[in-house]
Structure formats: C-alpha cells, structure tokens
Design an enzyme around this catalytic site. Sequence first.
Site, PDB file in Angstrom:
ATOM      1  CG  ASP A  53      -2.071   0.932   0.983  1.00 45.15           C
ATOM      2  OD1 ASP A  53      -2.107   1.900   0.156  1.00 45.15           O
ATOM      3  OD2 ASP A  53      -3.263   0.952   1.858  1.00 45.15           O
TER       4      ASP A  53
HETATM    5  C1  BGC Z   1      -5.163   3.385   0.104  1.00 48.29           C
HETATM    6  C2  BGC Z   1      -5.303   2.183  -1.074  1.00 48.29           C
HETATM    7  C3  BGC Z   1      -4.957   3.059  -2.390  1.00 48.29           C
HETATM    8  C4  BGC Z   1      -3.732   3.813  -2.288  1.00 48.29           C
HETATM    9  C5  BGC Z   1      -3.533   4.814  -3.570  1.00 48.29           C
HETATM   10  C6  BGC Z   1      -3.866   4.213   0.097  1.00 48.29           C
HETATM   11  O1  BGC Z   1      -4.108   5.148   1.227  1.00 48.29           O
HETATM   12  O2  BGC Z   1      -5.175   2.507   1.394  1.00 48.29           O
HETATM   13  O3  BGC Z   1      -6.353   1.778  -1.055  1.00 48.29           O
HETATM   14  O4  BGC Z   1      -5.153   2.392  -3.374  1.00 48.29           O
HETATM   15  O5  BGC Z   1      -3.840   4.849  -1.358  1.00 48.29           O
HETATM   16  O6  BGC Z   1      -4.320   5.881  -3.607  1.00 48.29           O
END
Ligand code: BGC
Length: 719
Positions: free
Chosen positions: A258
């Site tokens: 993530d």
């Molecule tokens: C989220 C993800 C997301 C990523 C990119 C993170 O903060 O948990 O679900 O895909 O950001 O935007």
Amino acid sequence: MKYAIAGVIILFLFVNASAQNNTEAALQVKISGIIKKMTLEEKVAMLHGSATFYSAGVPRLGIPEVSYDDGPLGVRREEERFGWNSANWTTDSATFLPNGSAIAATWNPEMAHKYGVVMGEEANARNKIVMLAPAFNICRIPLCGRTYEYYSEDPYLNGQLAIQAVKGIQSQHVAACIKHFAANNQEVNRGVINEIIDERALREIYLPAFKAAIEQGDAYTIMSAYNKINGYWCSENDFLLDKVLKTEWGFKGIVISDWGGTHHTVAAANVGLDVEMGSNGPYDQWYFAKPLIAAVKAGQVSEKTIDEKVRRILWVIYHTSMSADHLKGSIATPEHGKAAYDIASESIVLLKNDDHLLPLNTDKVKSIAVIGDNATRTFATGGFGASVKVKYEVNALAGIRSRFGKTADIKFAQGYKANYLASNTAEQNAGYDKPDMALINEAVGLAKTTDVAIVCIGSNREYESENHDRKNLELPFGEQALVNAVTAANPKTIIVIMAGAPYDLNEIKKTNSTIVWSWFNGTEAGNALADVLKGAVNPSGKMPFTFPVSMNDSPAIALNTYPGKDTTTTYKEGILVGYRWYDTKKIDPLYCFGYGLSYTNFTYTGLLTDKKDYTPADKIAVSVKVKNSGSVAGKEIVQIYVSKVNSAVSRADKELKAFRKIMIAPGKTIPVIMNINVSDLAYFDDMLGKWVVEPGEYKLMAASSSKDIRQIAAFNVSK
Ligand code: BGC
C-alpha cells in the site's frame, strides 16, 4: 454417443490445457531471456515507484512502465505525475460505479462482473495496467471508515463477488489489484496497529475471499495492507506473503505495498513483497531502490530473489499491456452508465413498507416534497481516496423529477446542512450533529402541503472516509430531528438513507412505516432509486452486514478490542464476526445480515439434499423450491446456511455456504439447485494446523435472511 461426446470434450480440455501450458512455458523462457539482459540497477528500478502511480520499465529492452490507478469506485482521474493534484485532463471523466457494500447488497456475482468489465474498459481507455480494486476487507467494525469501499461481513459472499470483479477487470487484459491483504479492518491507527489474530480466524474469516480471488479469479496483483498482523507488517509478513499466498495458494503475480506501507528493505524483499509503492520522492532513496541494491551487494538479499520479483512483474506486463490482443477500451459510455444503473437498481434495500406506501401510485400521488441534503448531493468524490472524477451523476432529486415529474408537482427543501469535512479537526467539525431548526421548519412547511414526503438522509463521502472511523453509529447532521418533524407533519413520509455502512436506525424503525436504503450508488443512483420508488424496479437488495441495536452489541466493541491499546488490538472474538457473533451469542440485531424486502412475497418448500450421507470428498446438491406468491415479478436471494450439530469445537451458530439470486414471475415456482463441497464445511484446527471436516450430523437451512429460516433439512458426514 454420450461417451463419444464426453471423450471429445475431455480431449478438447486436455489439448486446450496443454496448449496453455506450452504458451506459459514459452512465456517463462522469454522472460528468463529478458532478465538475463538486465543489469541489477534496471531490475531494481522496476521494484519501486518512480512516480505517484508508476513504476519503471526498461525502455532499452522495450519493457513499458507499469501504471496504476485507484479503484475501487471507478477509475481515478489522472493525477500529476508527482503528487496528488489533478493533472487537469479533459479526457479522464469516468463512470462512478456503486460502492463496494452496494455491490455486495446485490448478492449477484453477475453484477460484480459487470462492475469489473467497466473498470477494465475504462482503465484501458486511460492506459492503466493495474487497477487498485476490488477492495474487500471483512466488515469487522461497523464504524470503519472504509466499510463503504468493502463488501460484507461474510467471507463466502465476499469471495463469490471478488472472483467475478477480478474476472471482469482482467477480461480486458488489465490487472486487478485485490486489497488490502490482510485485515485492514479499521482506519484508526491503520498505519501502526498490530492485530493479534489467531490462525483459525485468519483462515476462516479474513483470508478466504483473497484465496478465492486468486485461485478462482486468477488475480494478477495484490496489495499488502498498512497494518501488522501478529507482530509483522503485512508488507513483510512471512506467514501471509510467503507461506500462504505464494506457497499454498501458488500466487504467480505481484505483491504491491500500500502507498507508503513498506518499512524495511531486507525483511520485505526476502518474504515476498515485490513492488514498493508510495507517494513522494526521492524515489531512489526508497527501501526497494538504492538500499536494495546495497543489500544485494552485501549478500543480504540474493539476486535470484530480485530476478523472481522481476519475473512476476514481466509476467503481469505480458498478460496486460504487452498481451497480444490488448484492447483500446472506452470511457463513460452509455453502456457503462447502463451497467452502473443495473448494479444500483439491484442494490437498493427495502427495509420497511408496513403501509404499502411503496411503490408510489402515480395516479394518486400528485405532489411530492423531496427533503434532505442528500437529495441533491453527489457521492463520487470526498474524504480521502476512492474518488472518481465523474462524467455525470444523477442525484435523488433529479431521478425523482425524471420519473415523477410528468405526473406530480415536485418541490425540494434542504432540511439539514452537512457541515463536516474529513480533513477537519474535531473542533472544526464541532456542532455537525446539531439540527438546523430554520431548515427543519421550512421542510415541515413543505411536507404539510404535499401528498407524500421523501426524506433523503444518511451520510456522505466526507463523513465516511478513508483514514478515519466514525465515532458512533448515530445519524449525523441532526437528521433524526428532521425525520421526526417531517413525519409528524406528513404521515406519508418515506425515509431514504444513503450511506455505505450500518447506522443507528432504532428510532426510525420504530416510528416510520417506510424505509428504503440506498448507497453511494454511482452515476445512475437517482434514476435507480426513483425506479424503485415507482415500482419500475422491484427492490431486491439485501443487507451485506448486520445493523446492531447498539454499538455495544458489536463483537469488537463488546470485547473492548477496538481500537486497541498502545497500538495493539487482539481479535478476541475470533471467528465470531458479524452474524456469526450475533446468532451464536443470541443477540438480536436491528437488521440482520441478508435482510431485505420486496414488493412481492416468496414461499419456500421442499428443501432436499441429493443424499443423506456424505464423505468429505463429496459434493452436496441442495435443492429448494421458491414460489413468487405475490402479484408482481421479483428477484429473491435464496441463502443456504449450514450448522454443525453438537460440534466438538466452538463454531458459529450457522455459516453461509451458498446463495443464488433468481427472478421469479408472479405465481411461478422455480426449483433452485446449489452445490456445496463437503470440504467447505471444515473448520481450521489451530493445533493440528489443518482443515478438519467433522463427521456427524449437520443442519441445512434455506433462508430469506440470516434470521428468516424458511426450510430445514439434515444430512450426515462420515469419515
Ligand atoms: C489506500 C489504497 C489506495 C492507495 C493509492 C492508500 O492510502 O489505502 O487503497 O489504493 O492509497 O491511492
């Protein structure tokens, strides 16, 4: 003749499978050849972000960069290459698809597939290789800010939907990135929380949908979650990434962290993280950049390990942007709008219709007061993340005008103000729950003059948001006061709630006769809602999670394990999540899992299994007859729950093992046949470290909701 046909089919499958094996083997040889030509620096450059939503390719060898985009409610707008500001494109307006819990409320894997196809086509139109979707963490805590993105509280329902969402996305040669692996069940402290979860709960509750999406959906990529599980960050968790995902499940694709969720170089590289993603540079300083090259040179990470990661990335690239028949895609087409409409219209849940006010009779209803901020609000953007720059979004008022405008006079009153921003401090948001008496009085004045009032309340994309959980289950913005005042002024008041997670509806359930639940329901939300109110669509959604009577009834809260102490939380409820908890502990919910009404009625008869005794290797064929005993066509979701009688271990009172959504014409009876593998009745034995199918008697239930059991049968399993 029968044998000849069977023989031809077997031969075809064999030839097909071996052709596929040959192509796979040839691809692996090709990939090995490419890896041999790469320098260590080129390989490592592929293993980390080179911009907010890109990781590098090797231009010298014709390997393109990998592009990523959110997910899961539609394809996110183009951001500036570095940072989180809009790139101000004019070609990135997309279709806003119903949120995760709305898809789950359809209980229809076909709808999840439709969702996936739209995502895949729109991703292609935007040249995106990896879609950061679908998201389907188990709804463990009703307050979790991302419940609206996720599916349900049940691992089987999640799995069946995830498989099809992934297949839909990947049918367009775009990689799905299933997320967040695993157990990102709360937003409070998500970046530091250490979750202590026993292996049984992991295996039975938190992992099965991921397993299904990989083994049956063939997901190409997976995102490791921010949190720790049992002491280890998910991005460097040997049990999750190496033992379970890559070894047991045979995952061939890429594990992506993530954004900002990587914490070490050597630990993450050696247990199975493949790509480090995040936001800001300098990118060459990230864990999987220069420090990784240094770790290889120091012998802490082998070059073979690096090659293995590059192999996985190339494998995904060859199945997506470099696949022979890569598609051009299309964005925000009328067909995509229709798909969003279909999903939305199957997701709306009729909670109460005691006075048969619905569907509204257009011959009699000549004036409608549409009340509430949510009637004119849109839900494509808000909070943090999961936003869609949408081509159009039909709000509730517009939908009601388009469906009733010719036959009724429609007037609007705002009723309440939603003074709340996810990015505000608590002090800045103070007073958000106070009723606005001037707006309430105006709404009451209007409601007194009309045949019916439709009050649109609930939450919005600021109140439910990534990065924070709600404080309680209460309806925000003084909505209850508005509901009370309007209902007193006009007994023909319909309450429409738009939200993505459970709320406290005790008072509304007690005092209001007519309650409809909608969601953050996409581009066509208003039209789908109005068609349900009119009866052009017979509501067929059912709740994908339990609404507790009180927050304290909810397992994690009752056991005082949320949000945890000193950044640790122990999942004391184990496998008893959602209805498994309420049923086993005999706690009555406000609305149970699987609940939802229709404008018709269904009767169940003749629940049967094909045999009475099974072995663990068998399949159980379950059949039940369902009759539409009302006067309009409707779709019923037939739910099959199983319970072990006198189990030797502690088990949930019952578990969902099969379901089917079927359209039935009035007066008609349809036989519904579903299969259950006996092996899927196993529990995970922590001590033995394996799945065990208990021999003995089992109870089988055909149900219209988890509390509305219509037919019961029994069968036996022998060793
Ligand atoms: C989220 C993800 C997301 C990523 C990119 C993170 O903060 O948990 O679900 O895909 O950001 O935007």
